[in-house]
Design a protein around this motif. Structure first.
Motif, PDB file in Angstrom:
ATOM      1  N   GLY A   1      22.250 -16.018  68.117  1.00  0.00           N
ATOM      2  CA  GLY A   1      21.013 -15.500  67.549  1.00  0.00           C
ATOM      3  C   GLY A   1      20.751 -16.085  66.177  1.00  0.00           C
ATOM      4  O   GLY A   1      21.674 -16.569  65.531  1.00  0.00           O
ATOM      5  N   ARG A   2      19.500 -16.040  65.802  1.00  0.00           N
ATOM      6  CA  ARG A   2      19.120 -16.504  64.471  1.00  0.00           C
ATOM      7  C   ARG A   2      19.836 -15.701  63.400  1.00  0.00           C
ATOM      8  O   ARG A   2      20.271 -14.582  63.642  1.00  0.00           O
ATOM      9  N   SER A   3      19.848 -16.263  62.200  1.00  0.00           N
ATOM     10  CA  SER A   3      20.406 -15.536  61.066  1.00  0.00           C
ATOM     11  C   SER A   3      19.575 -14.291  60.792  1.00  0.00           C
ATOM     12  O   SER A   3      18.369 -14.283  61.029  1.00  0.00           O
ATOM     13  N   ASN A   4      20.253 -13.271  60.320  1.00  0.00           N
ATOM     14  CA  ASN A   4      19.597 -12.055  59.839  1.00  0.00           C
ATOM     15  C   ASN A   4      19.036 -11.141  60.930  1.00  0.00           C
ATOM     16  O   ASN A   4      18.325 -10.192  60.631  1.00  0.00           O
ATOM     17  N   VAL A   5      19.349 -11.420  62.186  1.00  0.00           N
ATOM     18  CA  VAL A   5      18.863 -10.538  63.255  1.00  0.00           C
ATOM     19  C   VAL A   5      19.755  -9.294  63.395  1.00  0.00           C
ATOM     20  O   VAL A   5      19.388  -8.343  64.083  1.00  0.00           O
ATOM     21  N   GLY A   6      20.921  -9.335  62.743  1.00  0.00           N
ATOM     22  CA  GLY A   6      21.834  -8.192  62.807  1.00  0.00           C
ATOM     23  C   GLY A   6      23.048  -8.466  63.686  1.00  0.00           C
ATOM     24  O   GLY A   6      23.681  -7.549  64.200  1.00  0.00           O
ATOM     25  N   LYS A   7      23.387  -9.730  63.827  1.00  0.00           N
ATOM     26  CA  LYS A   7      24.503 -10.126  64.688  1.00  0.00           C
ATOM     27  C   LYS A   7      25.841  -9.576  64.169  1.00  0.00           C
ATOM     28  O   LYS A   7      26.646  -9.068  64.951  1.00  0.00           O
TER      29      LYS A   7
ATOM     30  N   VAL B   1      17.702  -6.694  71.929  1.00  0.00           N
ATOM     31  CA  VAL B   1      16.533  -6.633  71.049  1.00  0.00           C
ATOM     32  C   VAL B   1      16.842  -5.607  69.965  1.00  0.00           C
ATOM     33  O   VAL B   1      16.739  -4.400  70.183  1.00  0.00           O
ATOM     34  N   ASN B   2      17.259  -6.116  68.827  1.00  0.00           N
ATOM     35  CA  ASN B   2      17.766  -5.252  67.761  1.00  0.00           C
ATOM     36  C   ASN B   2      16.639  -4.779  66.840  1.00  0.00           C
ATOM     37  O   ASN B   2      15.512  -5.258  66.931  1.00  0.00           O
ATOM     38  N   LYS B   3      16.981  -3.870  65.966  1.00  0.00           N
ATOM     39  CA  LYS B   3      16.068  -3.305  64.957  1.00  0.00           C
ATOM     40  C   LYS B   3      14.881  -2.599  65.604  1.00  0.00           C
ATOM     41  O   LYS B   3      13.768  -2.629  65.080  1.00  0.00           O
ATOM     42  N   MET B   4      15.118  -2.000  66.770  1.00  0.00           N
ATOM     43  CA  MET B   4      14.030  -1.294  67.452  1.00  0.00           C
ATOM     44  C   MET B   4      13.541  -0.098  66.643  1.00  0.00           C
ATOM     45  O   MET B   4      12.453   0.414  66.893  1.00  0.00           O
ATOM     46  N   ASP B   5      14.341   0.339  65.670  1.00  0.00           N
ATOM     47  CA  ASP B   5      13.887   1.422  64.780  1.00  0.00           C
ATOM     48  C   ASP B   5      12.664   1.000  63.964  1.00  0.00           C
ATOM     49  O   ASP B   5      11.922   1.843  63.472  1.00  0.00           O
ATOM     50  N   LYS B   6      12.444  -0.295  63.837  1.00  0.00           N
ATOM     51  CA  LYS B   6      11.308  -0.783  63.050  1.00  0.00           C
ATOM     52  C   LYS B   6      10.087  -1.106  63.921  1.00  0.00           C
ATOM     53  O   LYS B   6       9.077  -1.592  63.426  1.00  0.00           O
ATOM     54  N   VAL B   7      10.225  -0.883  65.242  1.00  0.00           N
ATOM     55  CA  VAL B   7       9.136  -1.234  66.154  1.00  0.00           C
ATOM     56  C   VAL B   7       8.401   0.033  66.598  1.00  0.00           C
ATOM     57  O   VAL B   7       9.030   0.970  67.099  1.00  0.00           O
TER      58      VAL B   7
HETATM   59  P1  GDP Z   1      23.240 -11.500  60.824  1.00  0.00           P
HETATM   60  O1  GDP Z   1      22.832 -12.509  59.797  1.00  0.00           O
HETATM   61  O2  GDP Z   1      22.526 -11.725  62.111  1.00  0.00           O
HETATM   62  O3  GDP Z   1      24.706 -11.372  61.000  1.00  0.00           O
HETATM   63  O4  GDP Z   1      22.652 -10.084  60.309  1.00  0.00           O
HETATM   64  P2  GDP Z   1      23.387  -8.862  59.578  1.00  0.00           P
HETATM   65  O5  GDP Z   1      24.233  -8.098  60.516  1.00  0.00           O
HETATM   66  O6  GDP Z   1      23.991  -9.342  58.329  1.00  0.00           O
HETATM   67  O7  GDP Z   1      22.093  -7.953  59.267  1.00  0.00           O
HETATM   68  C1  GDP Z   1      20.976  -8.460  58.550  1.00  0.00           C
HETATM   69  C2  GDP Z   1      20.208  -7.297  57.979  1.00  0.00           C
HETATM   70  O8  GDP Z   1      19.597  -6.539  59.029  1.00  0.00           O
HETATM   71  C3  GDP Z   1      21.081  -6.331  57.194  1.00  0.00           C
HETATM   72  O9  GDP Z   1      20.346  -5.892  56.072  1.00  0.00           O
HETATM   73  C4  GDP Z   1      21.298  -5.192  58.181  1.00  0.00           C
HETATM   74  O10 GDP Z   1      21.520  -3.954  57.537  1.00  0.00           O
HETATM   75  C5  GDP Z   1      19.976  -5.174  58.919  1.00  0.00           C
HETATM   76  N1  GDP Z   1      20.087  -4.586  60.259  1.00  0.00           N
HETATM   77  C6  GDP Z   1      21.035  -4.806  61.202  1.00  0.00           C
HETATM   78  N2  GDP Z   1      20.813  -4.060  62.281  1.00  0.00           N
HETATM   79  C7  GDP Z   1      19.682  -3.339  62.049  1.00  0.00           C
HETATM   80  C8  GDP Z   1      18.936  -2.378  62.809  1.00  0.00           C
HETATM   81  O11 GDP Z   1      19.269  -2.015  63.942  1.00  0.00           O
HETATM   82  N3  GDP Z   1      17.815  -1.874  62.204  1.00  0.00           N
HETATM   83  C9  GDP Z   1      17.421  -2.248  60.964  1.00  0.00           C
HETATM   84  N4  GDP Z   1      16.309  -1.684  60.475  1.00  0.00           N
HETATM   85  N5  GDP Z   1      18.107  -3.143  60.236  1.00  0.00           N
HETATM   86  C10 GDP Z   1      19.215  -3.679  60.756  1.00  0.00           C
END
Ligand code: GDP
Length: 195
Positions: free
Chosen positions: A8-14, A132-138
């Motif tokens: 996955g892309r950076s910052n997706v919550g991996k 599909v992560n961050k569904m709390d924001k959708v």
């Molecule tokens: P990575 O770069 O893909 O490894 O992403 P990170 O795990 O470091 O997460 C990137 C940002 O997204 C961080 O600020 C997390 O707190 C946030 N994040 C991760 N999961 C979620 C989620 O389910 N919901 C929300 N709103 N933010 C999330």
């Protein structure tokens, strides 16, 4: 040893998801994107497989273009040489932005990274689960997931694809749909082992 890869892309919550999956709290999130060169292997207690966290592909801020290409080449090589041992690929996307990003990068000679990776894994014969992560924001969840299916070439409604599309919120630990999707492949594997 069976393997599940996360891409996955950076910052997706991996990293956040990986922590949830493995139950290890020592891994830090928000680490500088693109610095993980080697795949990371973790054991998941109770199951005989491991999760491999592949470095973020696609846009990485502060990482030079040629380095980004190197990382992508590494990922592709890793997947090609390990495809036979990979039980499933988890493509992690950010539910809030994924459709916009795909649409922005779709064109006559451009395939969006997420779409490319989805099809690449399937061509390798690796079953893909899209987390599909961050569904709390959708807000409009069904509509967003239908749009995502459409962009991936899966005929909506998304509920028909519940073993492929897993809406989650890694931050809150709501990842049951992902477990359920992965279970189908674990069971298939166990059945294959018995035959
Ligand atoms: P990575 O770069 O893909 O490894 O992403 P990170 O795990 O470091 O997460 C990137 C940002 O997204 C961080 O600020 C997390 O707190 C946030 N994040 C991760 N999961 C979620 C989620 O389910 N919901 C929300 N709103 N933010 C999330």
């Amino acid at each position: 040893c069976q393997e599940v890869v996360l891409v996955g892309r950076s910052n997706v919550g991996k990293s956040t998801l990986m922590r949830e999956l493995t139950g290890h709290s020592k891994f830090t999130t928000g680490k500088k994107p693109g610095v993980t060169r080697q795949p990371n292997h973790f054991d998941w207690s109770g199951e005989k497989f491991m999760f491999t966290d592949l470095p973020g592909f696609g846009f990485m801020s502060g990482v030079e273009e040629h380095r980004r290409e190197e990382i992508k080449t590494d990922i592709v090589r890793y997947l090609e040489s390990n495809a036979d041992d990979i039980l499933a690929g988890v493509l992690v996307v950010d539910g809030k932005s994924v459709v916009d990003i795909i649409d922005r990068h779709s064109g006559p000679d451009e395939i969006p990274h997420d779409v490319e990776m989805f099809h690449f894994l399937r061509e390798l014969g690796v079953p893909v689960v899209v987390a599909v992560n961050k569904m709390d924001k959708v807000d409009d969840k069904d509509e967003r997931l239908d749009e995502l299916c459409d962009r991936l070439g899966l005929m909506p409604p998304w509920k028909q694809w519940s073993d492929v599309i897993a809406p989650i919120c890694a931050k809150r630990g709501s990842i049951d749909p992902l477990y359920e999707s992965l279970q189908t492949y674990f069971h298939e594997q166990k059945r294959d082992d018995l035959l």
